[in-house]
Design a protein around this motif. Structure first.
Motif, PDB file in Angstrom:
ATOM      1  N   GLY A  90      14.180   0.679   9.585  1.00 40.69           N
ATOM      2  CA  GLY A  90      13.310   1.852   9.525  1.00 40.69           C
ATOM      3  C   GLY A  90      13.867   3.079  10.220  1.00 40.69           C
ATOM      4  N   TYR A  91      14.796   2.859  11.156  1.00 40.20           N
ATOM      5  CA  TYR A  91      15.426   3.996  11.839  1.00 40.20           C
ATOM      6  C   TYR A  91      16.142   4.911  10.848  1.00 40.20           C
ATOM      7  CZ  TYR A  91      18.743   6.478  14.845  1.00 40.20           C
ATOM      8  OH  TYR A  91      19.502   7.449  15.457  1.00 40.20           O
ATOM      9  N   MET A  92      16.637   4.348   9.741  1.00 37.27           N
ATOM     10  CA  MET A  92      17.405   5.121   8.765  1.00 37.27           C
ATOM     11  C   MET A  92      16.535   5.710   7.660  1.00 37.27           C
ATOM     12  SD  MET A  92      20.816   2.760   8.309  1.00 37.27           S
ATOM     13  CE  MET A  92      19.862   1.395   7.636  1.00 37.27           C
ATOM     14  N   LEU A  93      15.221   5.571   7.759  1.00 33.49           N
ATOM     15  CA  LEU A  93      14.345   5.970   6.656  1.00 33.49           C
ATOM     16  C   LEU A  93      14.498   7.440   6.294  1.00 33.49           C
ATOM     17  CD1 LEU A  93      12.023   5.389   4.700  1.00 33.49           C
ATOM     18  CD2 LEU A  93      10.433   5.876   6.556  1.00 33.49           C
ATOM     19  N   PHE A  94      14.366   8.320   7.268  1.00 35.78           N
ATOM     20  CA  PHE A  94      14.400   9.760   6.967  1.00 35.78           C
ATOM     21  C   PHE A  94      15.800  10.256   6.601  1.00 35.78           C
ATOM     22  CE2 PHE A  94      10.542   9.339   9.625  1.00 35.78           C
ATOM     23  CZ  PHE A  94       9.623   9.762   8.670  1.00 35.78           C
ATOM     24  N   PRO A  95      16.888   9.772   7.245  1.00 32.67           N
ATOM     25  CA  PRO A  95      18.222  10.141   6.737  1.00 32.67           C
ATOM     26  C   PRO A  95      18.449   9.708   5.297  1.00 32.67           C
ATOM     27  CG  PRO A  95      18.407   9.313   8.974  1.00 32.67           C
ATOM     28  CD  PRO A  95      16.984   9.093   8.547  1.00 32.67           C
ATOM     29  N   ALA A 105       0.837  -1.208   0.000  1.00 30.84           N
ATOM     30  CA  ALA A 105       0.000   0.000   0.000  1.00 30.84           C
ATOM     31  C   ALA A 105       0.870   1.256   0.000  1.00 30.84           C
ATOM     32  CB  ALA A 105      -0.925  -0.015   1.212  1.00 30.84           C
ATOM     33  N   TRP A 106       1.951   1.240   0.808  1.00 30.15           N
ATOM     34  CA  TRP A 106       2.859   2.385   0.824  1.00 30.15           C
ATOM     35  C   TRP A 106       3.561   2.555  -0.526  1.00 30.15           C
ATOM     36  CZ3 TRP A 106       3.919   6.772   2.965  1.00 30.15           C
ATOM     37  CH2 TRP A 106       3.511   7.035   4.269  1.00 30.15           C
ATOM     38  N   LEU A 107       3.961   1.450  -1.137  1.00 28.39           N
ATOM     39  CA  LEU A 107       4.622   1.542  -2.442  1.00 28.39           C
ATOM     40  C   LEU A 107       3.679   2.131  -3.480  1.00 28.39           C
ATOM     41  CD1 LEU A 107       7.139   0.900  -4.114  1.00 28.39           C
ATOM     42  CD2 LEU A 107       6.176  -1.364  -4.556  1.00 28.39           C
ATOM     43  N   ALA A 108       2.424   1.687  -3.468  1.00 29.20           N
ATOM     44  CA  ALA A 108       1.445   2.231  -4.408  1.00 29.20           C
ATOM     45  C   ALA A 108       1.174   3.703  -4.132  1.00 29.20           C
ATOM     46  CB  ALA A 108       0.147   1.427  -4.326  1.00 29.20           C
ATOM     47  N   LEU A 109       1.095   4.073  -2.837  1.00 27.72           N
ATOM     48  CA  LEU A 109       0.848   5.465  -2.489  1.00 27.72           C
ATOM     49  C   LEU A 109       1.996   6.359  -2.939  1.00 27.72           C
ATOM     50  CD1 LEU A 109      -0.930   7.550  -0.968  1.00 27.72           C
ATOM     51  CD2 LEU A 109       0.418   7.033   1.078  1.00 27.72           C
ATOM     52  N   LEU A 110       3.236   5.932  -2.679  1.00 25.27           N
ATOM     53  CA  LEU A 110       4.395   6.722  -3.102  1.00 25.27           C
ATOM     54  C   LEU A 110       4.443   6.857  -4.621  1.00 25.27           C
ATOM     55  CD1 LEU A 110       7.197   5.405  -0.707  1.00 25.27           C
ATOM     56  CD2 LEU A 110       6.126   7.665  -0.682  1.00 25.27           C
ATOM     57  N   ALA A 111       4.157   5.768  -5.330  1.00 19.00           N
ATOM     58  CA  ALA A 111       4.162   5.823  -6.785  1.00 19.00           C
ATOM     59  C   ALA A 111       3.109   6.799  -7.306  1.00 19.00           C
ATOM     60  CB  ALA A 111       3.927   4.427  -7.360  1.00 19.00           C
ATOM     61  N   GLY A 139      14.448   5.806  -3.338  1.00 17.09           N
ATOM     62  CA  GLY A 139      13.806   6.115  -2.067  1.00 17.09           C
ATOM     63  C   GLY A 139      12.539   5.308  -1.850  1.00 17.09           C
ATOM     64  N   ALA A 140      11.703   5.200  -2.890  1.00 16.25           N
ATOM     65  CA  ALA A 140      10.459   4.450  -2.756  1.00 16.25           C
ATOM     66  C   ALA A 140      10.734   2.966  -2.531  1.00 16.25           C
ATOM     67  CB  ALA A 140       9.597   4.642  -4.007  1.00 16.25           C
ATOM     68  N   LEU A 141      11.673   2.388  -3.271  1.00 17.75           N
ATOM     69  CA  LEU A 141      11.978   0.967  -3.115  1.00 17.75           C
ATOM     70  C   LEU A 141      12.662   0.685  -1.779  1.00 17.75           C
ATOM     71  CD1 LEU A 141      13.158   0.061  -6.735  1.00 17.75           C
ATOM     72  CD2 LEU A 141      10.980  -0.503  -5.628  1.00 17.75           C
ATOM     73  N   THR A 142      13.484   1.623  -1.302  1.00 15.26           N
ATOM     74  CA  THR A 142      14.101   1.451   0.012  1.00 15.26           C
ATOM     75  C   THR A 142      13.051   1.463   1.110  1.00 15.26           C
ATOM     76  OG1 THR A 142      16.138   2.520  -0.750  1.00 15.26           O
ATOM     77  CG2 THR A 142      15.804   2.384   1.616  1.00 15.26           C
ATOM     78  N   THR A 143      12.089   2.381   1.005  1.00 16.50           N
ATOM     79  CA  THR A 143      10.983   2.415   1.971  1.00 16.50           C
ATOM     80  C   THR A 143      10.215   1.104   1.947  1.00 16.50           C
ATOM     81  OG1 THR A 143      10.795   4.810   1.637  1.00 16.50           O
ATOM     82  CG2 THR A 143       8.933   3.690   2.675  1.00 16.50           C
ATOM     83  N   PHE A 144       9.960   0.581   0.756  1.00 19.00           N
ATOM     84  CA  PHE A 144       9.246  -0.690   0.608  1.00 19.00           C
ATOM     85  C   PHE A 144      10.044  -1.839   1.223  1.00 19.00           C
ATOM     86  CE2 PHE A 144       8.558  -4.505  -2.058  1.00 19.00           C
ATOM     87  CZ  PHE A 144       7.217  -4.730  -1.784  1.00 19.00           C
ATOM     88  N   ALA A 145      11.354  -1.884   0.991  1.00 21.94           N
ATOM     89  CA  ALA A 145      12.180  -2.980   1.496  1.00 21.94           C
ATOM     90  C   ALA A 145      12.292  -2.966   3.011  1.00 21.94           C
ATOM     91  CB  ALA A 145      13.573  -2.912   0.866  1.00 21.94           C
ATOM     92  N   MET A 146      12.226  -1.781   3.631  1.00 25.23           N
ATOM     93  CA  MET A 146      12.371  -1.699   5.081  1.00 25.23           C
ATOM     94  C   MET A 146      11.218  -2.371   5.818  1.00 25.23           C
ATOM     95  SD  MET A 146      13.945   2.124   5.690  1.00 25.23           S
ATOM     96  CE  MET A 146      15.652   2.492   5.293  1.00 25.23           C
ATOM     97  N   PHE A 147      10.094  -2.568   5.160  1.00 26.38           N
ATOM     98  CA  PHE A 147       9.001  -3.298   5.792  1.00 26.38           C
ATOM     99  C   PHE A 147       9.362  -4.768   6.012  1.00 26.38           C
ATOM    100  CE2 PHE A 147       6.543   0.333   4.329  1.00 26.38           C
ATOM    101  CZ  PHE A 147       5.591   0.482   5.324  1.00 26.38           C
TER     102      PHE A 147
END
Length: 267
Positions: free
Chosen positions: A124-129, A62-68, A111-119
């Motif tokens: 996830g601690y490194m998401l915003f950096p 859902a997050w990947l679709a939203l970011l896309a 960025g989008a794929l990294t966010t998806f992979a962190m799930f």
């Protein structure tokens, strides 16, 4: 060498520099992506939460679709606005501009794929950096063919992302830093470039002042308004065990209390 010859050489150097740095950072692009990035960073905790989508895999997709969807829509709007601006100035799409656009989309995809992979793989601690570093990389490379100020701000933003991890800042603090980098930093850059302040002041000084605003605002806000625990009735652990309660509760746990934790691991 006569003064006339020196002036001619300076004019030639200026023309060469203008030809090498012929890429313009559009004001609307900075404002649009600053708004989108700041919104996603600051309100990510309230979008597609575990309460709304309990299943981790479904939430990841859902997050990947939203970011896309959001990034794609913002890119489409930005492209149309840039096309109109170029038509108004009677400009064409240069080869450099097309390649830089591809690089920006590569960074957004990372960025989008990294966010998806962190799930699935954690981190996830490194998401915003990571998102701050990607923005810094984009500004730095864009600045190689545009205003030198973008190079300095991009480099300082990458350094900020690395230092935030090195100093182990709290996750909430890094979220506000990333939100400030997008929501405040990019509009500030738009203001500086639109008023051509980079032509009147040293690029290094403007970049340092820009970084001071970007990191100063969220850190000052964190000190002035520290995060407070949610308001509500507080129960002791014994009372909670004896009477029980439904829904989310606030428990008061004295120091040294042993709390049983049940974990389910799969892999």
């Amino acid at each position: 060498m006569s003064d006339a010859a020196v002036k001619q050489l300076d004019a030639i150097h200026s023309m060469l520099n203008a030809g090498q740095r012929n890429l313009r950072m559009e004001t609307h692009s900075l404002l649009l992506w600053g708004l989108v990035g700041g919104f996603l960073c600051l309100f990510s905790d309230h979008i597609l939460t575990p309460q709304q989508i309990p299943d981790n895999t479904q939430r990841a997709f859902a997050w990947l679709a939203l970011l896309a969807a959001i990034l794609g829509a913002a890119g489409w709007v930005d492209w149309n606005l840039t096309r109109r601006s170029k038509q108004a100035r009677d400009e064409t799409w240069s080869f450099i501009h097309r390649q830089i656009m591809k690089f920006w989309w590569l960074l957004l995809s990372i960025g989008a794929l990294t966010t998806f992979a962190m799930f699935f793989f954690g981190g996830g601690y490194m998401l915003f950096p990571v998102w701050m570093a990607l923005l810094g990389m984009g500004l730095f490379v864009h600045g190689l063919f545009s205003a030198p100020l973008l190079q300095w701000t991009g480099g300082l933003l990458i350094l900020t992302a690395v230092c935030s991890l090195g100093y182990r800042l709290e996750f909430e603090t890094m979220k506000w830093l990333a939100g400030s980098a997008y929501g405040l930093g990019l509009p500030l850059l738009a203001l500086v470039l639109a008023r051509k302040w980079e032509m009147r002041f040293p690029h290094q000084l403007l970049a340092v002042l820009w970084l001071a605003c970007v990191i100063g605002v969220p850190l000052s806000a964190a000190k002035l308004w520290p995060q407070q625990p949610p308001a509500g009735e507080t129960l002791s652990l014994d009372a909670y065990r004896q009477y029980g309660a439904s829904g989310a509760q606030i428990l008061h746990l004295p120091a040294g209390t042993q709390v049983p934790v049940e974990l389910t691991l799969a892999g």
